[in-house]
Design a protein around this motif. Structure first.
Motif, PDB file in Angstrom:
ATOM      1  N   THR A   1      38.814  45.088  41.065  1.00 30.40           N
ATOM      2  CA  THR A   1      38.089  44.059  43.034  1.00 30.40           C
ATOM      3  C   THR A   1      38.711  42.843  42.318  1.00 30.40           C
ATOM      4  O   THR A   1      37.769  41.863  42.837  1.00 30.40           O
ATOM      5  CB  THR A   1      36.118  44.379  42.264  1.00 30.40           C
ATOM      6  OG1 THR A   1      36.174  43.952  40.426  1.00 30.40           O
ATOM      7  CG2 THR A   1      35.620  45.503  42.543  1.00 30.40           C
ATOM      8  N   LEU A   2      39.353  42.558  41.490  1.00 33.55           N
ATOM      9  CA  LEU A   2      39.856  41.471  41.312  1.00 33.55           C
ATOM     10  C   LEU A   2      41.666  41.780  42.121  1.00 33.55           C
ATOM     11  O   LEU A   2      42.496  41.727  41.256  1.00 33.55           O
ATOM     12  CB  LEU A   2      40.257  40.597  39.659  1.00 33.55           C
ATOM     13  CG  LEU A   2      40.003  39.419  39.457  1.00 33.55           C
ATOM     14  CD1 LEU A   2      39.276  38.808  40.207  1.00 33.55           C
ATOM     15  CD2 LEU A   2      40.032  39.360  37.651  1.00 33.55           C
TER      16      LEU A   2
ATOM     17  N   THR B   1      33.828  39.948  42.145  1.00 29.44           N
ATOM     18  CA  THR B   1      35.010  39.719  42.829  1.00 29.44           C
ATOM     19  C   THR B   1      35.059  37.779  43.101  1.00 29.44           C
ATOM     20  O   THR B   1      33.593  37.515  43.413  1.00 29.44           O
ATOM     21  CB  THR B   1      35.606  40.719  43.913  1.00 29.44           C
ATOM     22  OG1 THR B   1      36.609  39.638  44.076  1.00 29.44           O
ATOM     23  CG2 THR B   1      34.790  40.297  45.239  1.00 29.44           C
TER      24      THR B   1
END
Length: 420
Positions: free
Chosen positions: A88-89, A306
């Protein structure tokens, strides 16, 4: 700090019994203080009308330019490993173009302090870090600081280059002085690199007259007493403690908006209790964090899953920082707190620090300065011309000179108009 204060501080942080006692009590005192502060703020809340004039970018704001969100550690108290494993990053390294624009606009706003520490990631991972530091200082930033895990401190004698760069402060984040516990908490087998790098940094900084303030922030699973009595502390850290070199320990750990839970804590580590919820904005919303891709985010402290979330309010590739800070989107987030509407990461964040009237008074004190948009832009343009004489910027030299000369002409025209 004066000489007596320095002596007391170092006594507390190098005496095992005293350090254990102080940091155990601090956990309870800190929580009681937060409760009392919340009660006091609730009785005399700041209103939206009072906050409105102070929402935008001012010299008393904070600006964090996260030069990269890539890290070489996997700390159990940080959301980074979970964000990476969950994919999610969106990772990357900030270009020189984005960094220079951020610095230039920060100077135009009257800013003097710049933090290169990203929400997650280690600045030393950025191969262009030194040229960014040099640009910021040459352009007029007075205080440049960063936080690093020191894993890469020895690479290409980075410790020397940081001390010689002109930056003001270096903060070291590390577990303690036990290899096994370090590897468990930081998730990598780099203990020897860290201890060696820290010692080399401290030694070189002292040899140069201590131009840089250094703070070693132990994210300790060990008790403070175990650290200060260890051989590595006594030989590699304690001899260098001074007015400009200090250590401290961690009282408690925040929950990264719910991403970190009690099971992530090890040994002496304690999770911070949730603060009382007050329908007042957090002071972190009045600082700005710039991601590596130019996205501007309110709060440079934490994210949950995130850093591309509902705290992102614009991109400096498309707007100025001033425009973003005064945008409807920015005010919508701030104003939402008064109605109990919070972004996802803020809803359960244990770093919540509500605005109070003391903060508002300090925010309103714009420091007297001879900085004007015209002479700052002129100074920036002049520095770009100087920078073109060096082959150390990531842009083609000819491109920099052309851009700088154009800026100089533009500034000259502005200044001529002002004189008339």
């Amino acid at each position: 700090m004066n000489k007596l204060a320095v002596s007391i501080y170092h006594f507390v942080h190098t005496n095992g019994v005293v350090a254990d006692t102080v940091y155990t009590l601090a956990y309870h005192v800190k929580w009681a203080s937060a409760r009392f502060r919340g009660w006091r703020i609730a009785l005399n809340r700041v209103t939206p009308e009072e906050l409105w004039p102070h929402r935008h970018l001012v010299p008393s704001s904070t600006l964090v330019t996260g030069v990269t969100n890539i890290c070489n550690a996997k700390c159990t108290f940080c959301a980074y490993p979970k964000a990476v494993s969950g994919k999610t990053l969106q990772q990357g390294v900030m270009s020189f173009e984005v960094f220079a624009k951020a610095v230039d606009e920060w100077l135009l706003a009257g800013g003097k302090d710049l933090d290169l520490t990203p929400v997650v990631g280690d600045p030393l991972v950025d191969p262009g870090l030194l040229e960014k530091i040099h640009y910021a200082i040459r352009s007029g930033i007075k205080n440049v600081s960063l936080t690093t895990n020191a894993i890469l401190m020895n690479r290409n004698e980075t410790y020397k280059r940081l001390v010689d760069s002109g930056m003001s402060c270096i903060y070291i984040s590390t577990e303690g002085t036990n290899r096994e516990i370090y590897e468990k908490v930081y998730g990598v087998k780099k203990y020897d690199d860290v201890i060696s790098g820290v010692r080399n940094l401290l030694d070189y900084n002292r040899a140069q007259g201590e131009p840089v303030s250094i703070a070693i922030r132990f994210r300790n699973a060990q008790r403070p007493s175990a650290i200060v009595r260890s051989k590595d502390f006594r030989e590699s850290i304690k001899p260098y403690l001074s007015r400009k070199v200090r250590v401290n320990f961690t009282v408690d750990y925040d929950n990264w908006g719910g991403a970190i839970v009690k099971e992530d804590m090890t040994g002496f580590m304690r999770l911070r209790p949730k603060p009382p919820k007050i329908h007042v904005p957090c002071i972190a919303l009045f600082g700005f964090s710039i991601r590596h891709n130019g996205a501007v985010r309110l709060c440079g402290c934490r994210f949950n899953r995130t850093d591309v979330d509902d705290l992102v309010v614009g991109n400096i590739r498309e707007q100025t920082m001033e425009e973003i800070s005064k945008s409807d989107r920015t005010w919508e987030i701030i104003k939402g707190f008064f109605a109990g509407k919070r972004p996802e990461v803020c809803s359960g964040c244990t770093m919540y620090h509500p605005v109070d009237r003391k903060w508002l008074r300090q925010r309103g004190r714009r420091p007297a300065s001879d900085i004007t948009p015209q002479n700052v832009e002129l100074a920036i343009a002049e520095e770009k011309v100087k920078a073109a004489e060096f082959n150390e910027l990531s842009e083609p030299v000819g491109s920099i000179r052309k851009d700088a000369e154009s800026s100089l002409r533009r500034c000259g025209q502005r200044l001529s108009g002002i004189d008339k």
